[in-house]
Write a protein that holds these residues in place. Structure first.
Motif, mmCIF file in Angstrom:
data_model
loop_
_atom_site.group_PDB
_atom_site.id
_atom_site.type_symbol
_atom_site.label_atom_id
_atom_site.label_comp_id
_atom_site.label_asym_id
_atom_site.label_seq_id
_atom_site.Cartn_x
_atom_site.Cartn_y
_atom_site.Cartn_z
ATOM 1 N N CYS A 1 0.841 -1.196 0.000
ATOM 2 C CA CYS A 1 0.000 0.000 0.000
ATOM 3 C C CYS A 1 0.879 1.250 0.000
ATOM 4 O O CYS A 1 0.613 2.209 -0.739
ATOM 5 N N ALA A 2 1.940 1.232 0.816
ATOM 6 C CA ALA A 2 2.841 2.382 0.895
ATOM 7 C C ALA A 2 3.571 2.593 -0.427
ATOM 8 O O ALA A 2 3.674 3.723 -0.923
ATOM 9 N N VAL A 3 4.088 1.517 -1.018
ATOM 10 C CA VAL A 3 4.835 1.622 -2.267
ATOM 11 C C VAL A 3 3.951 2.162 -3.388
ATOM 12 O O VAL A 3 4.349 3.085 -4.121
ATOM 13 N N LEU A 4 2.746 1.617 -3.523
ATOM 14 C CA LEU A 4 1.856 2.054 -4.599
ATOM 15 C C LEU A 4 1.321 3.463 -4.363
ATOM 16 O O LEU A 4 1.261 4.279 -5.293
ATOM 17 N N SER A 5 0.934 3.761 -3.125
ATOM 18 C CA SER A 5 0.385 5.084 -2.820
ATOM 19 C C SER A 5 1.451 6.166 -2.964
ATOM 20 O O SER A 5 1.207 7.217 -3.570
ATOM 21 N N LEU A 6 2.632 5.909 -2.398
ATOM 22 C CA LEU A 6 3.712 6.881 -2.511
ATOM 23 C C LEU A 6 4.177 7.008 -3.958
ATOM 24 O O LEU A 6 4.498 8.110 -4.422
ATOM 25 N N GLY A 7 4.218 5.887 -4.676
ATOM 26 C CA GLY A 7 4.602 5.920 -6.081
ATOM 27 C C GLY A 7 3.667 6.814 -6.881
ATOM 28 O O GLY A 7 4.104 7.645 -7.687
ATOM 29 N N ALA A 8 2.355 6.642 -6.662
ATOM 30 C CA ALA A 8 1.369 7.482 -7.349
ATOM 31 C C ALA A 8 1.540 8.946 -6.955
ATOM 32 O O ALA A 8 1.466 9.847 -7.803
ATOM 33 N N LEU A 9 1.798 9.184 -5.663
ATOM 34 C CA LEU A 9 1.991 10.547 -5.171
ATOM 35 C C LEU A 9 3.203 11.208 -5.825
ATOM 36 O O LEU A 9 3.138 12.365 -6.258
ATOM 37 N N PHE A 10 4.303 10.471 -5.927
ATOM 38 C CA PHE A 10 5.513 11.033 -6.530
ATOM 39 C C PHE A 10 5.304 11.367 -8.005
ATOM 40 O O PHE A 10 5.809 12.378 -8.501
ATOM 41 N N LEU A 11 4.566 10.514 -8.708
ATOM 42 C CA LEU A 11 4.278 10.772 -10.118
ATOM 43 C C LEU A 11 3.429 12.033 -10.293
ATOM 44 O O LEU A 11 3.663 12.839 -11.197
ATOM 45 N N ILE A 12 2.450 12.209 -9.409
ATOM 46 C CA ILE A 12 1.587 13.390 -9.486
ATOM 47 C C ILE A 12 2.379 14.660 -9.184
ATOM 48 O O ILE A 12 2.269 15.671 -9.896
ATOM 49 N N ILE A 13 3.199 14.611 -8.117
ATOM 50 C CA ILE A 13 3.996 15.785 -7.754
ATOM 51 C C ILE A 13 4.983 16.119 -8.871
ATOM 52 O O ILE A 13 5.221 17.295 -9.179
ATOM 53 N N TYR A 14 5.544 15.088 -9.489
ATOM 54 C CA TYR A 14 6.468 15.301 -10.606
ATOM 55 C C TYR A 14 5.790 16.076 -11.733
ATOM 56 O O TYR A 14 6.383 16.986 -12.333
ATOM 57 N N LYS A 15 4.548 15.711 -12.012
ATOM 58 C CA LYS A 15 3.814 16.382 -13.091
ATOM 59 C C LYS A 15 3.373 17.792 -12.699
ATOM 60 O O LYS A 15 3.415 18.716 -13.516
ATOM 61 N N LYS A 16 2.943 17.957 -11.452
ATOM 62 C CA LYS A 16 2.368 19.230 -11.018
ATOM 63 C C LYS A 16 3.406 20.235 -10.521
ATOM 64 O O LYS A 16 3.176 21.438 -10.570
ATOM 65 N N HIS A 17 4.543 19.735 -10.038
ATOM 66 C CA HIS A 17 5.549 20.629 -9.476
ATOM 67 C C HIS A 17 6.947 20.289 -9.996
ATOM 68 O O HIS A 17 7.829 19.891 -9.221
ATOM 69 N N PRO A 18 7.162 20.432 -11.292
ATOM 70 C CA PRO A 18 8.498 20.145 -11.844
ATOM 71 C C PRO A 18 9.526 21.134 -11.320
ATOM 72 O O PRO A 18 9.216 22.307 -11.095
ATOM 73 N N LEU A 19 10.750 20.664 -11.127
ATOM 74 C CA LEU A 19 11.837 21.528 -10.692
ATOM 75 C C LEU A 19 12.448 22.237 -11.910
ATOM 76 O O LEU A 19 12.052 21.987 -13.046
ATOM 77 N N ASP A 20 13.408 23.105 -11.655
ATOM 78 C CA ASP A 20 13.965 23.926 -12.735
ATOM 79 C C ASP A 20 14.556 23.085 -13.864
ATOM 80 O O ASP A 20 14.418 23.418 -15.037
#
Length: 207
Positions: A19-38
């Motif tokens: 649950c942690a791996v899948l939930s965090l994985g999905a969270l990281f993908l969303i943050i990557y799309k919504k908050h890209p770094l420079d």
């Protein structure tokens, strides 16, 4: 309703790591799309390597057990050799596709800079899919984890040329299979790097 919530709680408790791996994985993908770094490579290193490693440590697991070890390198060297032999003619054929030409002709950075940034980017990318997700799910799902990690990998290629996006169902499965069989994400990283850099070299040559 209370019983349903208790059932959900039991489900999470019994499968807390997955649950942690899948939930965090999905969270990281969303943050990557919504908050890209420079820098794109920096986004990959932070969201697809650093945060997963922190998550692994929080789960009281060893990050080395998530594909970072060399694994069965004698086995995966064979896979890499075969893959590289196949990649070159495939790239030559794909280079004639108009959508591929248009998409990859837009790059203006030098080949050396492209190689370095792509190595950093793909190291993190491959660790996320063929390390964090694959090895984080294999104890519960076994070889089926290969197909689970392939789905978000393919989805992340939406927006790329159609021929490339469609191919990720196959390449994502093969990369996962090689990593699973060899106990390491390194062969997937090497093959993916050769694929991307080879594509760039061929595109430059054809211009």
């Amino acid at each position: 309703m209370l019983e349903e919530l208790k059932a959900l709680g039991r489900l999470i408790k019994e499968n807390y790591r997955e649950c942690a791996v899948l939930s965090l994985g999905a969270l990281f993908l969303i943050i990557y799309k919504k908050h890209p770094l420079d820098e794109r490579w920096m986004s990959h290193v932070v969201y697809f390597f650093a945060l997963p490693v922190v998550s692994i440590l929080a789960l009281r697991k060893n990050p080395l057990d998530f594909g970072l070890r060399p694994g069965n390198w004698r086995l995966w060297l064979k896979y890499v050799a075969v893959a590289v032999a196949i990649i070159i003619p495939v790239l030559l054929i794909a280079s004639h596709d108009p959508s591929m030409k248009k998409y990859y002709a837009e790059s203006t950075e030098s080949l050396g800079h492209y190689l370095v940034t792509m190595a950093l980017l793909l190291f993190a990318w491959e660790f996320f899919f063929r390390g964090f997700l694959l090895f984080g799910l294999k104890d519960k799902f076994g070889e089926a984890a290969i197909f689970i990690q392939m789905v978000p990998f393919a989805v992340m290629h939406l927006g790329k040329p159609e021929i490339e996006a469609l191919s990720t169902v196959v390449t994502g499965t093969l990369f996962g299979f090689i990593a699973y069989r060899s106990g390491s994400f390194w062969p997937a990283f090497i093959i993916h790097l050769v694929l991307n850099v080879g594509n760039r070299v061929i595109m430059d040559f054809m211009q």
